[in-house]
Design an enzyme around this catalytic site. Structure first.
Site: not given
Length: 431
Positions: A417, A259, A358, A127, A412, A188, A211, A324-325, A234
């Site tokens: 088994h 961002h 980046d 995406y 068990e 969608q 988003n 994150e960074h 971010s």
């Protein structure tokens, strides 16, 4: 913008408030997304067309972008942009190529053959956002690891509001080896990739940022397909001493603030005077920054400056924030880096701005956000690979270990088994 000092009596509760700051969208979109996904699953292309027309004001005869259209749009990029994309792809590919793991195979002391094979996913969906977040660099960062892992079918969806698209996004797709591109966005698009339509074959995994609707759609289709992560706003945390140029650090903080209004930029320093210089530099840059509206909102509402007694004090704070960074703008960044346990990616030294990562540093820029670096890692070749283990017992090996398996199965309460092993052991005795 928050200013904290570790020497203040109220530091601990104020810092914990910063740690628990929830910057994700507060509007509940789960119901809307559930409806969109249900319609796409039931009605396929017709539902995709309707949502694209409603949200993107665009109704093509086919959402599949032809090779001719892609080439025509990519040709609009300047030679400088094309060269930059090629360099970025080369560096990203080189780093990710080195991640490819080796299969494992051995025979143990019982004579059992054991092993593990790495197998690439067959088909992956990427995406790519449109609008403000239409980034060709994200195409490279998502598609190249998949290609290197050996994924044969790489499908990209990207919205085209009013029928328009950033040519560099399609140029990046060409460079990265994307095999199919569809002009679809939003929940969608996630539904089409997960469930398939009359014209889109479903994929096995969906990666890429989006988003709140895209994030929620990925959450809801997980299980039908795999996903990389649920991306949040971010983040950057800069650890800097007074030896830095305050303007450099200010630009670094704003590089993430621009961002998203919900992005977070944090400075940790052992110098109060340097902290004030950076704050002043941020305010000065904001007066002329084209992305001033977004960056200013982020800085004012979620930015923070933390003044510590010494830089060693920054480590436990950083590990709690799990950003994150992380930039380590200090004399000996490796010393601090060796103590960091929770971060998406590290940028070491005064000449390694996060923006290099980046675009073309090499490591992936798809990184854990919202403190998920406590347990998650950035996107890599491993995200597009599966591990399949195997065992092989010969007669002697089964005789050595089989009775213990029977004992455990009986313990068990699973007689079938136990029987599946016992019947073979008995057969070997009767031979």
């Amino acid at each position: 913008m928050l200013v904290l000092k570790t020497t203040d009596k109220e530091f601990s509760p104020r810092f914990q408030s910063l740690v628990s700051d929830r910057r994700e969208a507060t509007v509940d979109v789960s119901g809307t997304v559930r409806d969109i996904l249900a319609h796409v699953k039931a009605r396929g292309d017709a539902a995709v067309q309707e949502y694209t027309s409603r949200f993107d004001h665009y109704r093509p005869h086919s959402h599949h972008l032809s090779a001719a259209f892609i080439a025509e749009q990519a040709a609009k990029c300047s030679d400088e942009v094309k060269a930059a994309l090629e360099l970025a792809a080369e560096r990203i590919s080189s780093f990710h190529q080195k991640q490819l793991p080796q299969d494992i195979g051995y025979t143990d002391t019982a004579g059992v053959k054991l092993g593990l094979n790495w197998v690439a996913l067959s088909q992956v969906g990427i995406y790519v956002p449109g609008g403000r977040a239409s980034y060709p660099s994200s195409v490279l960062m998502n598609a190249l690891p998949a290609k290197i892992a050996g994924v044969e079918r790489i499908v990209m969806t990207v919205p085209m509001p009013h029928g328009e698209i950033n040519p560099a996004v399609l140029a990046a797709a060409q460079v990265a080896g994307v095999t199919e591109i569809y002009s679809i966005g939003g929940a969608q698009a996630v539904g089409a990739l997960a469930y398939g339509t009359e014209t889109i074959t479903p994929v096995d995994k969906i990666v890429g940022p989006g988003n709140a609707y895209v994030a929620e759609a990925k959450r809801q289709v997980f299980g039908t397909v795999g996903i990389d992560s649920i991306a949040g706003p971010s983040e950057i945390l800069v650890v800097a001493d007074r030896q830095n140029n305050p303007e450099w650090i200010a630009w670094d903080l704003l590089s993430q603030a621009e961002h998203d209004p919900s992005a977070q930029s944090i400075l940790i320093t052992d110098s109060e005077s340097f902290a004030q210089q950076v704050i002043a530099a941020v305010e000065q840059i904001l007066t002329t920054l084209p992305s001033q509206k977004v960056a200013s909102s982020s800085w004012q509402n979620h930015g923070a400056v933390i003044i510590v007694r010494d830089l060693a004090e920054s480590i436990p704070l950083l590990n709690q924030l799990a950003p994150e960074h992380v930039e380590l703008c200090v004399d000996n960044p490796q010393l601090l880096a060796s103590q960091i346990k929770c971060a998406g990616s590290l940028f070491l030294g005064r000449y390694t701005p996060e923006a290099i990562g980046d675009y073309l540093g090499g490591p992936n820029h798809v990184l854990p956000t919202s403190r998920s670096a406590r347990f998650a890692s950035g996107l890599s070749v491993y995200d597009f690979l599966k591990r399949i283990t195997y065992l092989e017992c010969n007669q002697a090996a089964l005789q050595k270990i089989g009775q213990s398996a029977v004992t455990l199965a009986e313990t068990e309460g699973l007689p079938a088994h136990a029987g599946s092993v016992a019947v073979r052991l008995q057969g070997l005795k009767d031979m």
